[in-house]
Design a protein around this motif. Sequence first.
Motif: not given
Length: 454
Positions: A169-175, A194-200, A286-290
Amino acid sequence: MEHEEYINRVTQFIKLRKNEEEEDRKKLEEFKKITNYISGQYDQDASYQTLREYIEKCENERGVKDGQRNRVFYMALPPSVFIPVAQGLKRNVYTTEGSVRLIVEKPFGKDTDSSNHLAHELGKLFKENEIYRIDHYLGKEMVKNIMNLRFANVLFGHAWNRTYIDNVQITFKEPFGTEGRGGYFDEFGIIRDVIQNHLLQVLTLVAMERPISTDAEAIRDEKVKVLKCIEPIRIENTLLGQYVGDGDKPGYKDDESLKDKDSLTPTFAAVACFINNERWEGVPFILKAGKALNEAKVEVRLQFHRVAGNLFGSSARNELVIRIQPNEAVYMKFNNKQPGLSYQTITTDLDLSYHERYTDLAIPDAYESLILDVLRNDHSNFVRDDELERAWKIFTPLLHKIDNRESDVEIKHYRYGSRGPKELDDFVKKFGYHRENANYEWPRQNVNPASNKL
């Protein structure tokens, strides 16, 4: 802007080091003296000619010799003007009396076609080795550390494959939400943002084969090979969400800058992709960002298979976690006998927290590191044109489905400040991840044996 206004704008967020304020203030004043602002229009040659004249004046005043008139152009601009600005720079400010480097800030297009068009137009103006497509995640300390962890440790190197790893899992969360940037964000959404660039990019470093050297092109060759093994994301392997208000926290559609009040742009996405090669076949990434989630966090979590024939049936799986931000760390979750008279198996961790272990070392900002790489002519942490094309091919079909509001695209709502859509746990579980002992704490014994006599 007036010159003073510009200086205030570019220096207001520069931080002074504790116990070094006086020295840093002197350096900041020196920086201000060599920082200048030239006003002009993106589409007028006269503006670029004024810029060229000013640069040449500065070079002459500093005694810069022919052959050493090196220039770096950083385009942190609206994507719509990337091409005209690049054309204006090439016609009017390009030099053959030194090196020229062009930094391009994302977004690099919106899909495969627009990205290829941008790459083609820039390629007509600048050589590929003059172009630096900057993704600041590649400058983060723990992202750069992934290669060292993998290829400098026998332990990790041998376990880094489908035989031992069940899922990643690669996760990006912003509050926080879009906070007045809804108009901009709505044009792109969380996948493009976020996902197509940073997480990929992080995925390619986690998954790539060992490069033949640490040379920039050797590393980027291996990253491209990984991307070629990933098929386009399917809608059934996707969970999309959009946050709604909670108390005094407004929802996405409450953002005043948002023009489309019926927007279906996702502010949360979880996508599962598979790398069809010998090392990773069958392992879901699993790439997650929100946005507007419960905490600020970026991490890579590799969950290993269960122990075969485990004597301690209730014990949790091992996990290796690379925390990219905040508070950089690497830790391994493992099982241990609870100290004392109990034979209970508990989950604990081997923890390398940078703020505790490396107290005397400063970790540079990602952009600080990457701009230094540009000056060193090191492309290792920048995106190559073929790498970018392959990345877009993975996401373009899904993005077009969302843009066209096709019937099989479903946007789930989640509360501002939550972990995301309530369907998230079932989604990651479907791809093998088990959230075991999520709330474990360091054990505390009720009695200190040393203080009690038999």
